[in-house]
Design a protein around this motif. Structure first.
Motif, PDB file in Angstrom:
ATOM      1  N   THR A 178       0.834  -1.198   0.000  1.00 45.66           N
ATOM      2  CA  THR A 178       0.000   0.000   0.000  1.00 45.66           C
ATOM      3  C   THR A 178       0.868   1.247   0.000  1.00 45.66           C
ATOM      4  OG1 THR A 178      -1.725  -1.160   1.230  1.00 45.66           O
ATOM      5  CG2 THR A 178      -1.811   1.244   1.247  1.00 45.66           C
ATOM      6  N   ALA A 179       0.674   2.093  -0.995  1.00 49.07           N
ATOM      7  CA  ALA A 179       1.390   3.365  -1.067  1.00 49.07           C
ATOM      8  C   ALA A 179       0.691   4.376  -0.171  1.00 49.07           C
ATOM      9  CB  ALA A 179       1.434   3.860  -2.507  1.00 49.07           C
ATOM     10  N   VAL A 180       1.369   4.804   0.878  1.00 46.13           N
ATOM     11  CA  VAL A 180       0.815   5.757   1.834  1.00 46.13           C
ATOM     12  C   VAL A 180       1.309   7.144   1.440  1.00 46.13           C
ATOM     13  CG1 VAL A 180       0.532   6.347   4.256  1.00 46.13           C
ATOM     14  CG2 VAL A 180       0.940   3.958   3.586  1.00 46.13           C
ATOM     15  N   VAL A 181       0.385   8.024   1.099  1.00 45.33           N
ATOM     16  CA  VAL A 181       0.736   9.318   0.509  1.00 45.33           C
ATOM     17  C   VAL A 181       0.930  10.371   1.596  1.00 45.33           C
ATOM     18  CG1 VAL A 181       0.036  11.096  -1.126  1.00 45.33           C
ATOM     19  CG2 VAL A 181      -0.583   8.708  -1.547  1.00 45.33           C
ATOM     20  N   ALA A 182       2.131  10.920   1.661  1.00 46.39           N
ATOM     21  CA  ALA A 182       2.480  12.008   2.581  1.00 46.39           C
ATOM     22  C   ALA A 182       2.198  11.672   4.049  1.00 46.39           C
ATOM     23  CB  ALA A 182       1.765  13.303   2.177  1.00 46.39           C
ATOM     24  N   PRO A 183       2.779  10.588   4.567  1.00 46.76           N
ATOM     25  CA  PRO A 183       2.594  10.257   5.991  1.00 46.76           C
ATOM     26  C   PRO A 183       3.551  11.087   6.847  1.00 46.76           C
ATOM     27  CG  PRO A 183       3.962   8.588   4.972  1.00 46.76           C
ATOM     28  CD  PRO A 183       3.612   9.574   3.882  1.00 46.76           C
ATOM     29  N   GLU A 184       3.357  12.395   6.828  1.00 43.67           N
ATOM     30  CA  GLU A 184       4.341  13.323   7.380  1.00 43.67           C
ATOM     31  C   GLU A 184       3.905  13.946   8.696  1.00 43.67           C
ATOM     32  OE1 GLU A 184       4.851  15.911   4.064  1.00 43.67           O
ATOM     33  OE2 GLU A 184       5.777  14.358   2.809  1.00 43.67           O
ATOM     34  N   GLU A 185       2.869  13.362   9.312  1.00 43.12           N
ATOM     35  CA  GLU A 185       2.457  13.724  10.662  1.00 43.12           C
ATOM     36  C   GLU A 185       2.273  12.428  11.440  1.00 43.12           C
ATOM     37  OE1 GLU A 185       2.125  16.639  12.114  1.00 43.12           O
ATOM     38  OE2 GLU A 185       2.566  17.878  10.348  1.00 43.12           O
ATOM     39  N   LEU A 205       6.064   4.202   2.096  1.00 47.45           N
ATOM     40  CA  LEU A 205       5.878   5.577   2.565  1.00 47.45           C
ATOM     41  C   LEU A 205       6.347   6.541   1.488  1.00 47.45           C
ATOM     42  CD1 LEU A 205       7.263   5.007   6.182  1.00 47.45           C
ATOM     43  CD2 LEU A 205       4.922   4.680   5.319  1.00 47.45           C
ATOM     44  N   VAL A 206       5.407   7.297   0.941  1.00 49.25           N
ATOM     45  CA  VAL A 206       5.697   8.186  -0.177  1.00 49.25           C
ATOM     46  C   VAL A 206       5.598   9.633   0.312  1.00 49.25           C
ATOM     47  CG1 VAL A 206       5.142   8.807  -2.547  1.00 49.25           C
ATOM     48  CG2 VAL A 206       4.658   6.483  -1.715  1.00 49.25           C
ATOM     49  N   ARG A 211      10.609  14.834   6.750  1.00 50.31           N
ATOM     50  CA  ARG A 211       9.359  15.036   7.493  1.00 50.31           C
ATOM     51  C   ARG A 211       8.782  13.703   7.967  1.00 50.31           C
ATOM     52  NH1 ARG A 211       8.670  19.296   3.573  1.00 50.31           N
ATOM     53  NH2 ARG A 211       7.393  17.972   2.220  1.00 50.31           N
ATOM     54  N   ILE A 212       8.918  12.656   7.154  1.00 47.46           N
ATOM     55  CA  ILE A 212       8.451  11.336   7.576  1.00 47.46           C
ATOM     56  C   ILE A 212       9.238  10.866   8.798  1.00 47.46           C
ATOM     57  CG2 ILE A 212       8.286   8.899   6.922  1.00 47.46           C
ATOM     58  CD1 ILE A 212       7.778   9.827   4.039  1.00 47.46           C
ATOM     59  N   ALA A 213      10.548  11.056   8.770  1.00 48.42           N
ATOM     60  CA  ALA A 213      11.377  10.642   9.904  1.00 48.42           C
ATOM     61  C   ALA A 213      11.014  11.426  11.160  1.00 48.42           C
ATOM     62  CB  ALA A 213      12.849  10.837   9.560  1.00 48.42           C
ATOM     63  N   ALA A 214      10.727  12.725  11.005  1.00 49.27           N
ATOM     64  CA  ALA A 214      10.343  13.541  12.158  1.00 49.27           C
ATOM     65  C   ALA A 214       9.011  13.078  12.736  1.00 49.27           C
ATOM     66  CB  ALA A 214      10.267  15.012  11.745  1.00 49.27           C
ATOM     67  N   ALA A 215       8.074  12.704  11.845  1.00 48.92           N
ATOM     68  CA  ALA A 215       6.782  12.204  12.315  1.00 48.92           C
ATOM     69  C   ALA A 215       6.955  10.891  13.071  1.00 48.92           C
ATOM     70  CB  ALA A 215       5.831  12.016  11.136  1.00 48.92           C
ATOM     71  N   ALA A 216       7.840  10.034  12.571  1.00 54.66           N
ATOM     72  CA  ALA A 216       8.093   8.760  13.236  1.00 54.66           C
ATOM     73  C   ALA A 216       8.712   8.984  14.616  1.00 54.66           C
ATOM     74  CB  ALA A 216       9.007   7.891  12.375  1.00 54.66           C
ATOM     75  N   ALA A 217       9.655   9.908  14.694  1.00 51.73           N
ATOM     76  CA  ALA A 217      10.290  10.201  15.979  1.00 51.73           C
ATOM     77  C   ALA A 217       9.283  10.765  16.973  1.00 51.73           C
ATOM     78  CB  ALA A 217      11.445  11.176  15.770  1.00 51.73           C
ATOM     79  N   ALA A 218       8.396  11.638  16.499  1.00 47.32           N
ATOM     80  CA  ALA A 218       7.389  12.241  17.383  1.00 47.32           C
ATOM     81  C   ALA A 218       6.433  11.192  17.933  1.00 47.32           C
ATOM     82  CB  ALA A 218       6.616  13.324  16.628  1.00 47.32           C
ATOM     83  N   ALA A 219       6.150  10.172  17.125  1.00 48.77           N
ATOM     84  CA  ALA A 219       5.202   9.131  17.548  1.00 48.77           C
ATOM     85  C   ALA A 219       5.892   7.931  18.180  1.00 48.77           C
ATOM     86  CB  ALA A 219       4.372   8.676  16.351  1.00 48.77           C
ATOM     87  N   GLY A 220       7.225   7.950  18.213  1.00 48.72           N
ATOM     88  CA  GLY A 220       7.952   6.818  18.770  1.00 48.72           C
ATOM     89  C   GLY A 220       7.840   5.572  17.922  1.00 48.72           C
ATOM     90  N   ILE A 228      10.822   3.833   1.661  1.00 42.86           N
ATOM     91  CA  ILE A 228      10.435   5.241   1.548  1.00 42.86           C
ATOM     92  C   ILE A 228      10.724   5.694   0.125  1.00 42.86           C
ATOM     93  CG2 ILE A 228      10.877   7.607   2.321  1.00 42.86           C
ATOM     94  CD1 ILE A 228      11.619   6.496   5.033  1.00 42.86           C
ATOM     95  N   VAL A 229       9.686   6.223  -0.539  1.00 46.52           N
ATOM     96  CA  VAL A 229       9.828   6.770  -1.889  1.00 46.52           C
ATOM     97  C   VAL A 229       9.794   8.287  -1.770  1.00 46.52           C
ATOM     98  CG1 VAL A 229       8.819   6.932  -4.187  1.00 46.52           C
ATOM     99  CG2 VAL A 229       8.766   4.753  -2.946  1.00 46.52           C
ATOM    100  N   PRO A 230      10.889   8.984  -2.086  1.00 49.15           N
ATOM    101  CA  PRO A 230      10.951  10.431  -1.866  1.00 49.15           C
ATOM    102  C   PRO A 230      10.009  11.205  -2.790  1.00 49.15           C
ATOM    103  CG  PRO A 230      13.147   9.472  -2.133  1.00 49.15           C
ATOM    104  CD  PRO A 230      12.163   8.435  -2.573  1.00 49.15           C
ATOM    105  N   ALA A 231       9.409  12.237  -2.234  1.00 55.48           N
ATOM    106  CA  ALA A 231       8.591  13.195  -2.996  1.00 55.48           C
ATOM    107  C   ALA A 231       8.666  14.522  -2.267  1.00 55.48           C
ATOM    108  CB  ALA A 231       7.152  12.720  -3.116  1.00 55.48           C
ATOM    109  N   GLN A 232       8.838  15.623  -3.014  1.00 50.96           N
ATOM    110  CA  GLN A 232       9.145  16.896  -2.367  1.00 50.96           C
ATOM    111  C   GLN A 232       7.938  17.560  -1.723  1.00 50.96           C
ATOM    112  OE1 GLN A 232      10.698  19.488  -5.395  1.00 50.96           O
ATOM    113  NE2 GLN A 232       8.812  19.485  -6.616  1.00 50.96           N
ATOM    114  N   ASP A 233       6.723  17.271  -2.212  1.00 54.50           N
ATOM    115  CA  ASP A 233       5.536  17.874  -1.619  1.00 54.50           C
ATOM    116  C   ASP A 233       4.349  16.934  -1.786  1.00 54.50           C
ATOM    117  OD1 ASP A 233       4.624  18.169  -4.286  1.00 54.50           O
ATOM    118  OD2 ASP A 233       5.411  20.213  -4.420  1.00 54.50           O
TER     119      ASP A 233
END
Length: 461
Positions: A178-185, A205-206, A211-220, A228-233
C-alpha cells in the motif's frame, strides 16, 4: 425475552413445597454488562481475554452473576414483586461459561413469623451439572401485586463484533502493498504502521523523507523496515503513489497528511490517473452497536450533489463492496425525506428510477428500493406502519444518501450519537483507496485496511 408483566404470591398464599424454575442462556454480553455494573474486570470473566495465560479465553461466569439469577427468580416469580432478601448461603460447586444454558430452581422449605420464608436454591447447567447450591431467606410480600415494566430502559453495548469479524476474515490474506501518501504527521503515520503490525498491509511511505522521519520520531515509531519513496511535496507524493500502482509495485493507496482534493486529483488525472469506467465514490462501512449487521453509508465524502447516473455508480460500487464483505445480495435503501414519489423533492424521483434500474438489470447484485425515509429504511415496525411492502424496507444494509451533506451528517450522527465505528474506502478506481480520518481510533483504522484487503482479494485489483 425479558418479562414485563410481573405478579406475586403473597405470604398467606405460599405453601411449603412450592417450586419455581427459570432458564437463562449465559451470553457473552452478560459478562460485559456485569463487568461494567459491578466493576469486576477480572479477565477470567471477559469473553475475549485469556485470564490465566493458557492461550484461550475462559469466559467464566462470575459467581455473583450466577447468584443474581436466584435473586431474579425470587424477586420476579416466587414469591415475586415485593420480596425483600434477608440472607443467602452460597456454595459454588462448579463453573459456568458463556454459551451455557442455566436452570435456576427455588423450593419453599419453611414459613415463619414476620412473613419470613426459607428456600432451597440451586443452579445447574444444561447437562444437569450443579453450579450453585444454597438457601435463601426472604420476607414475602403481604398482599397481591402486579407490575407492568414495559417501559424499563434497555441497554446497548458499545461492542464492535462486526469489525472483529472483518479483521478475522482479512488475517489469513497476504499483506497488501500500500502506497501511503504524505505520511508526514504522527497521526498519518501511526495508522499504516499499526496495520503493518497486524499484517494487513505492507506500507510504502511516499513523501519527504525528513518530514516522515520527524513524524516517526514524534510518535515513537520504528520505520527502518519500510520502503520510503521520496517526494518533495504532497502533490508530487500523490502522483508518485499513483505511478507505483501503474508499475505494479503497490496494490492500494492510503491517504496521509494531505488535502483530499490533492489526493483524489492524482487518482482522477486524465491519462496518468487511476480512472475506470465507474464514478469514484466513498463508502463508510459502519459497526453500529445494537445492529446485527454491518451498515454501509454512501456517498459521504466525494460526490457533492450527484446526478442520477452518478448515483447509479455510487449504488453499484457499494453493492460490489458488500459482496467482498460477505453479503451475497445486499439490501440497498435509497434515502429521501419521505417514502413516496414527489416531483417537488427530486431525490424521490432519483430513488424511484434507481429502483427500476435495478429491476431492469442496469444495477446488479443487490436488492434496491426507494425512496425510503430513514425510519422505514432501517426499522421494520416503521415500515409496516407506513404499509411499505418491500424486501429492503426495515432491513437496509446499504444507505444511499441523496447528497454528500446528508450522507456526511448521517455517518457522523451514527459515530458520535450511536457510538458506531466506521471504516472508510473509496471505490471506482483501479485499486482500493483507503481514506481514514485523524479522529479515527485504532479499530477504525485497522477496519479500513481490512475492508480494502478483502475487496482487493475478491475483485482481483
Amino acid at each position: 425475552m425479558t418479562r414485563t408483566q410481573l405478579h406475586n404470591i403473597p405470604f398467606d398464599d405460599l405453601q411449603v413445597g412450592m417450586e419455581a424454575t427459570q432458564t437463562r442462556v449465559l451470553h457473552p454480553d452478560d459478562l460485559y454488562v456485569f463487568a461494567n455494573s459491578s466493576g469486576n474486570l477480572n479477565p477470567m470473566h471477559l469473553p475475549k481475554e485469556d485470564g490465566d495465560g493458557d492461550g484461550a479465553p475462559e469466559a467464566l461466569a462470575p459467581p455473583m452473576w450466577i447468584a443474581s439469577l436466584v435473586s431474579a427468580l425470587l424477586g420476579c416469580e416466587l414469591p415475586g414483586p415485593g420480596t425483600v432478601y434477608r440472607s443467602q448461603s452460597l456454595r459454588f460447586v462448579s463453573q459456568a461459561q458463556a454459551g451455557d444454558t442455566l436452570t435456576v430452581r427455588v423450593k419453599l422449605l419453611e414459613k415463619a413469623e414476620g412473613r419470613r420464608v426459607r428456600f432451597a436454591t440451586t443452579v445447574e447447567t444444561q447437562d444437569g451439572r450443579p453450579v450453585l447450591e444454597g438457601e435463601a431467606e426472604v420476607i414475602a410480600p403481604a398482599r397481591a401485586l402486579s407490575f407492568d415494566l414495559s417501559d424499563l430502559p434497555g441497554l446497548i453495548l458499545k461492542d464492535h463484533e462486526h469489525f472483529d469479524r472483518l479483521l478475522e476474515a482479512a488475517a489469513p490474506l497476504p499483506p497488501m502493498r500500500t502506497a501511503v501518501v504524505a505520511p508526514e504527521e504522527a497521526d498519518a503515520l501511526a495508522g499504516p504502521i499499526l496495520a503493518a503490525r497486524h499484517t494487513l498491509i505492507e506500507p510504502i511511505l511516499v513523501g519527504e523523507p525528513t518530514r516522515i522521519a520527524a513524524a516517526a520520531a514524534a510518535a515513537g515509531l520504528d520505520i527502518s523496515g519500510f520502503e520510503i519513496v521520496p517526494a518533495q511535496d504532497a502533490k508530487a507524493a500523490a502522483a508518485q503513489a499513483v505511478a507505483l500502482i501503474h508499475e505494479g509495485r503497490a496494490q492500494a493507496l492510503m491517504k496521509g497528511h494531505l488535502h483530499t482534493d490533492t489526493f483524489l486529483g492524482a487518482i482522477l488525472a486524465r491519462d496518468v490517473g487511476l480512472r475506470t469506467g465507474r464514478r469514484l465514490s466513498h463508502v463508510f462501512v459502519m459497526d453500529v452497536p445494537g445492529l446485527d449487521h454491518l451498515l454501509m453509508v454512501t456517498d459521504a465524502a466525494i460526490n457533492i450533489a450527484p446526478d442520477l447516473m452518478e448515483k447509479a455508480d455510487i449504488v453499484q460500487n457499494a453493492i460490489d463492496l458488500a459482496h467482498s464483505l460477505g453479503l451475497a445480495e445486499p439490501r440497498v435503501g435509497i434515502l429521501s425525506a419521505i417514502e413516496t414519489v414527489n416531483p417537488a423533492i427530486p431525490s424521490t424521483l432519483d430513488a424511484a428510477i434507481l429502483s427500476k434500474m435495478a429491476d431492469r438489470g442496469q444495477i446488479t447484485g443487490g436488492l434496491v428500493d426507494g425512496p425510503l425515509a430513514m425510519d422505514n429504511a432501517v426499522n421494520l415496525a416503521a415500515a409496516r406502519t407506513k404499509g411499505i411492502q418491500s424486501l429492503v424496507a426495515g432491513r437496509a444494509e446499504i444507505l444511499v444518501a441523496p447528497n454528500m451533506e446528508a450522507g456526511n451528517m448521517l455517518a457522523k450522527e451514527l459515530t458520535y450519537l450511536a457510538h458506531a465505528q466506521s471504516a472508510g474506502i473509496v471505490l471506482g478506481a483501479r485499486c482500493p483507496v483507503i481514506l481514514t480520518s485523524r479522529a479515527d481510533d485504532d479499530k477504525s483504522r485497522l477496519a479500513s485496511c481490512a475492508v480494502a484487503v478483502l475487496h482487493a482479494a475478491r475483485s482481483g485489483t
